[in-house]
Design a protein around this motif. Structure first.
Motif, short mmCIF file in Angstrom:
data_model
loop_
_atom_site.label_atom_id
_atom_site.label_comp_id
_atom_site.label_asym_id
_atom_site.label_seq_id
_atom_site.Cartn_x
_atom_site.Cartn_y
_atom_site.Cartn_z
N ALA A 316 -1.41 -1.88 -9.06
CA ALA A 316 -0.15 -1.96 -10.02
C ALA A 316 0.73 -3.22 -9.69
N VAL A 317 0.75 -3.63 -8.52
CA VAL A 317 1.47 -5.01 -8.15
C VAL A 317 0.96 -6.15 -9.17
N LEU A 318 -0.26 -6.29 -9.08
CA LEU A 318 -0.93 -7.27 -9.63
C LEU A 318 -1.01 -7.23 -11.22
N SER A 319 -0.82 -5.92 -11.71
CA SER A 319 -0.47 -5.42 -13.01
C SER A 319 0.60 -5.99 -13.73
N ALA A 320 1.65 -5.68 -12.80
CA ALA A 320 3.04 -6.29 -13.19
C ALA A 320 3.05 -7.81 -12.97
N ILE A 321 2.35 -8.46 -12.08
CA ILE A 321 2.44 -9.93 -11.94
C ILE A 321 1.98 -10.54 -13.10
N PHE A 322 0.86 -9.90 -13.52
CA PHE A 322 0.09 -10.57 -14.75
C PHE A 322 0.14 -9.79 -16.18
N HIS A 323 0.85 -9.04 -15.98
CA HIS A 323 0.96 -8.30 -17.35
C HIS A 323 0.02 -7.70 -17.99
N LYS A 324 -0.95 -7.21 -17.27
CA LYS A 324 -1.93 -6.51 -17.93
C LYS A 324 -2.60 -5.67 -16.59
N ASN A 325 -3.67 -4.76 -17.24
CA ASN A 325 -4.21 -3.97 -16.25
C ASN A 325 -5.36 -4.51 -15.40
N VAL A 326 -4.95 -4.29 -13.88
CA VAL A 326 -5.76 -4.88 -13.20
C VAL A 326 -6.28 -3.69 -12.13
N GLU A 327 -7.70 -3.77 -11.87
CA GLU A 327 -8.36 -3.00 -11.05
C GLU A 327 -9.22 -3.56 -9.93
N LEU A 328 -9.01 -3.54 -8.78
CA LEU A 328 -9.81 -4.20 -8.01
C LEU A 328 -10.92 -3.47 -7.35
N ASP A 374 -7.40 1.78 9.19
CA ASP A 374 -6.65 2.37 10.07
C ASP A 374 -6.08 1.84 11.05
N TRP A 375 -6.64 0.99 12.11
CA TRP A 375 -6.39 0.48 13.15
C TRP A 375 -5.32 -0.61 13.16
N ASN A 376 -4.87 -1.19 11.70
CA ASN A 376 -4.23 -2.24 11.77
C ASN A 376 -2.59 -1.70 11.30
N SER A 377 -2.56 -0.28 11.27
CA SER A 377 -1.39 0.21 10.89
C SER A 377 -0.19 -0.21 11.64
N GLY A 378 -0.07 -0.29 12.78
CA GLY A 378 1.18 -0.58 13.57
C GLY A 378 1.26 -2.00 13.92
N ASN A 379 0.27 -2.92 13.36
CA ASN A 379 0.47 -4.13 13.63
C ASN A 379 1.17 -5.35 12.65
N TYR A 380 1.23 -4.65 11.26
CA TYR A 380 1.83 -5.49 10.31
C TYR A 380 2.81 -4.84 9.35
N GLN A 381 3.47 -5.25 8.81
CA GLN A 381 4.55 -4.58 7.88
C GLN A 381 3.86 -3.90 6.81
N ASN A 382 4.09 -2.72 6.44
CA ASN A 382 3.44 -1.83 5.58
C ASN A 382 3.73 -2.52 4.10
N PHE A 383 2.54 -2.26 3.38
CA PHE A 383 2.88 -2.93 1.97
C PHE A 383 3.69 -2.29 0.90
N SER A 384 4.23 -1.14 1.49
CA SER A 384 5.19 -0.26 0.98
C SER A 384 6.36 -1.04 0.50
N VAL A 385 6.86 -2.24 1.33
CA VAL A 385 8.00 -2.82 1.10
C VAL A 385 7.69 -3.71 -0.04
N VAL A 386 6.55 -3.87 -0.53
CA VAL A 386 6.34 -4.63 -1.85
C VAL A 386 5.93 -3.58 -3.05
N SER A 387 5.34 -2.77 -2.83
CA SER A 387 4.88 -1.89 -3.79
C SER A 387 6.08 -1.07 -4.32
N ASP A 388 6.86 -0.74 -3.39
CA ASP A 388 8.11 0.24 -3.70
C ASP A 388 8.91 -0.55 -4.57
#
Length: 395
Positions: A316-328, A374-388
Motif C-alpha cells: 500500500a505504501v509503494l502504491s501510494a508512492i508510485f500512484h499505481k497498484n503494487v503487489e510484491l 518474528d525474531w527481529n520484532s524487538g530489534n527495529y522500529q515497527n513499519f507501522s510508523v510508516v504505513s499508519d
C-alpha cells in the motif's frame, strides 16, 4: 536645307528639356511610379486573435493575453531567397495589436513579404529563423507581390500557434506555487517563409498558480498553453499534482483552439508518478515532522520490522508512492520491484528469501531495510510508523 534641319532638331531637344523639371522626375511624386524607382511604402498589419474552434466554428475566447506585444516585417526578393531588408520593428497604432511599417522599395517590383508578431522578448534577426519558446502567442503571414499591391490593404496575421486548454470534469484544487505543465513537439526556430522547414523539438510550457484555486464543473478551465505545432496529431504529456499522463493523438494544428477534457484530479488512476512526486511521497512516509528519517539506523541504513503476513502494508505504501497498484511477490528472490522515472530516478526493492529481508535502493543506494520474520520484532522500529501515515491527510 541640311543646316535648317539640324537647327529644328536642336530646338526640339531644347523644348523637351525645358518641359521636364527636376521636381517631377518619374517615380518622385508622380501619380504612377515608374518600375525600378525607389519609393517609400507604408504597410499596415492586424492580428486576428480569434482562433478556429474544433468543430470549425469561430470561438470568441480570445483575451488581451492572446495579443502580441511586438511585430516585425522582413522583405525578400520574389524568390524568397535574397534578403532585401533586415527585420523591421513595427510601430503600434492601436491597443488591438495593429502595427505599421515604413520602408523604401523599388516600385512595381515583386517581393516576398514576411510578417511575425508575438509576446516574447527574444532577439529576432531573421524571420526565416525566429527563436520560439512554447507558451508564447505568435502570429505570422507571408505574401508576394508589388509594394503597391500589398500596401493597399491591411495584412491580416494568422496564428502560427495552436492553443491547448485543459479542462477538468472532476473537482480538483491547487495550492499557491503548484504547477501544471504540458509537453509537446514544438517549433524551436520558426521559418515564416516555409513553416514546414522550421526546427522542431520537445518543449514544455507551464503555468505556476499564484494563489490556491478550486476547479469545479462551473469553472473547469485549469490552464491554456501555446505551441507552434507540426500540424499533425501527436502524443502530449500533461503534468499536474506532480503526476504525469500521456494523452494520445491530440490534433495540434496552427490557428486551432483544442480542448482536452478529463478527470484532472489527483485520484485519477491514469496518472503516473514523476520523480518529484515519488520523492515527495517518500519523504511523507519515511520522514518525521522534524525532517529526520523513521527507522532504526543500522550500518548506515534505516531499518524496520514488518510482521510476517503484513506485506500488504508495504504494498500500500509503494502504491501510494508510485500512484499505481503494487503487489510484491516474496516468493521471488533478488529484484522483485523496480521503477525508473524521469531524470533517471530509480527505486528498487531487493528480496532475500533466505534471510527474509527486503532492501530498498534509491538511485542504486541502499536506503531502507525491512525484516519480516518474528525474531527481529524487538530489534527495529515497527513499519507501522510508516504505513499508519496512509490514513493521515496530506494537506
Amino acid at each position: 536645307m541640311k543646316h535648317l534641319k539640324y537647327i529644328f532638331m536642336a530646338f526640339a531637344v531644347a523644348l523637351l528639356a525645358a518641359s521636364c523639371s527636376q521636381d517631377e522626375l518619374p517615380g518622385e511624386g508622380g501619380d504612377t511610379p515608374v518600375t525600378g524607382q525607389t519609393q517609400t511604402y507604408t504597410f499596415t498589419v492586424s492580428p486576428d486573435i480569434v482562433m478556429e474552434g474544433e468543430a470549425g466554428t469561430r470561438t470568441p475566447t480570445a483575451t488581451t493575453d492572446d495579443q502580441p506585444t511586438r511585430c516585425f516585417m522582413q522583405v525578400y526578393d520574389a524568390a524568397g531567397v535574397a534578403q532585401v531588408t533586415d527585420p523591421i520593428a513595427g510601430t503600434p497604432i492601436s491597443d488591438n495589436g495593429d502595427y505599421t511599417f515604413t520602408t523604401k522599395l523599388f516600385s512595381n517590383t515583386e517581393y516576398t513579404y514576411l510578417f511575425w508578431a508575438d509576446n516574447a522578448n527574444v532577439e529576432v534577426t531573421d524571420l526565416q529563423a525566429v527563436p520560439y519558446q512554447a507558451g508564447t502567442v505568435a502570429f505570422s503571414y507571408r505574401t508576394k507581390g508589388t509594394p503597391e499591391t500589398v500596401a493597399k490593404t491591411t495584412v491580416s496575421l494568422e496564428h502560427a500557434v495552436t492553443k491547448l486548454t485543459l479542462q477538468t470534469t472532476t473537482e480538483t484544487s491547487v495550492k499557491a506555487d503548484d504547477v501544471v505543465r504540458v509537453t509537446a513537439s514544438c517549433a524551436s526556430s520558426y521559418n515564416v517563409a516555409a513553416p514546414a522547414k522550421s526546427t522542431f523539438s520537445s518543449q514544455t510550457a507551464e503555468k505556476v498558480f499564484e494563489t490556491a484555486t478550486n476547479f469545479t464543473g462551473e469553472s473547469p478551465e485549469v490552464a491554456s498553453f501555446y505551441f507552434i505545432p507540426r500540424d499533425e496529431e501527436q502524443d502530449v504529456d500533461v503534468e499536474f499534482h506532480l503526476l504525469k499522463q500521456t494523452i494520445e493523438s491530440v490534433p495540434l494544428v496552427a490557428n486551432i483552439h483544442v480542448y482536452l477534457q478529463g478527470d484532472l484530479s489527483e485520484n485519477n488512476p491514469k496518472w503516473g508518478a514523476t520523480s518529484e512526486y515519488a520523492q515527495k511521497q517518500i519523504d511523507r512516509f519515511f520522514k518525521k515532522e522534524d525532517g529526520t528519517s523513521e527507522g532504526t539506523l543500522m550500518n548506515g541504513v534505516y531499518t524496520f520490522y514488518l510482521p510476517p503476513g503484513n506485506i500488504a502494508y508495504l504494498d500500500a505504501v509503494l502504491s501510494a508512492i508510485f500512484h499505481k497498484n503494487v503487489e510484491l511477490d516474496l516468493t521471488k528472490n533478488y529484484y522483485i520491484f523496480e521503477e525508473v522515472l524521469d531524470n533517471n530516478y530509480t527505486f528498487t526493492v531487493r528480496n532475500d528469501i533466505h534471510s527474509e529481508v527486503l532492501d530498498i535502493l534509491i538511485n542504486g543506494n541502499k536506503t531502507f531495510r525491512i525484516y519480516h520474520k518474528d525474531w527481529n520484532s524487538g530489534n527495529y522500529q515497527n513499519f507501522s510508523v510508516v504505513s499508519d501515515k496512509l490514513n493521515q491527510s496530506t494537506e
